[in-house]
Each structure stands twice: as structure tokens, then as C-alpha cells.
Scaffold this motif. Structure first.
Motif, short mmCIF file in Angstrom:
data_model
loop_
_atom_site.label_atom_id
_atom_site.label_comp_id
_atom_site.label_asym_id
_atom_site.label_seq_id
_atom_site.Cartn_x
_atom_site.Cartn_y
_atom_site.Cartn_z
N GLU A 125 -1.67 9.49 -3.60
CA GLU A 125 -2.74 9.25 -4.56
C GLU A 125 -2.74 10.26 -5.70
O GLU A 125 -3.78 10.59 -6.26
N SER A 152 0.09 5.58 0.37
CA SER A 152 -0.95 6.59 0.57
C SER A 152 -0.89 7.73 -0.44
O SER A 152 -1.81 8.55 -0.50
N TYR A 176 0.84 -1.20 0.00
CA TYR A 176 0.00 0.00 0.00
C TYR A 176 0.87 1.25 0.00
O TYR A 176 1.96 1.25 0.57
#
Length: 54
Positions: free
Chosen positions: A16, A14, A12
Motif C-alpha cells: 500500500e 497488500s 489484490y
């Protein structure tokens, strides 16, 4: 792989803004060529949070 080798994949991110992948799919499979009696796969899971300034 040997015990000295490892695989690292990002699960993952963060960010974006489209500049990096947000997540990475992964999978597993049975290898039919594995020799009988071979010890099973051993793995660990490590989680880390990394914070930094630009």
C-alpha cells in the motif's frame, strides 16, 4: 481464446505504498456475434498466497 491460452489478472495486492495497484476491476459480457451452439465459457478460479523477502 483457445484452451492453450489464459488470462491472468491481479485481484489484490497488500502493498500500500502507492508503487503498485492494490486491486484490479474485471467484468464479463455476452458477445452477440457468438455462433449458435458454441459451448459456454469454462473457467476456473485459483487462489495463491505468495510470500517473499525483499
Amino acid at each position: 481464446m483457445t484452451p492453450e491460452e489464459f488470462v491472468l489478472f491481479k485481484c489484490y495486492d497488500s502493498v500500500e505504498d502507492g508503487s503498485v495497484a492494490v486491486s484490479t476491476p474485471h467484468t464479463a459480457f455476452e458477445d452477440p456475434t457468438t455462433v449458435a451452439g458454441t459451448p459456454p465459457w469454462q473457467s476456473i478460479e485459483l487462489r495463491a498466497l505468495v510470500f517473499y523477502d525483499d
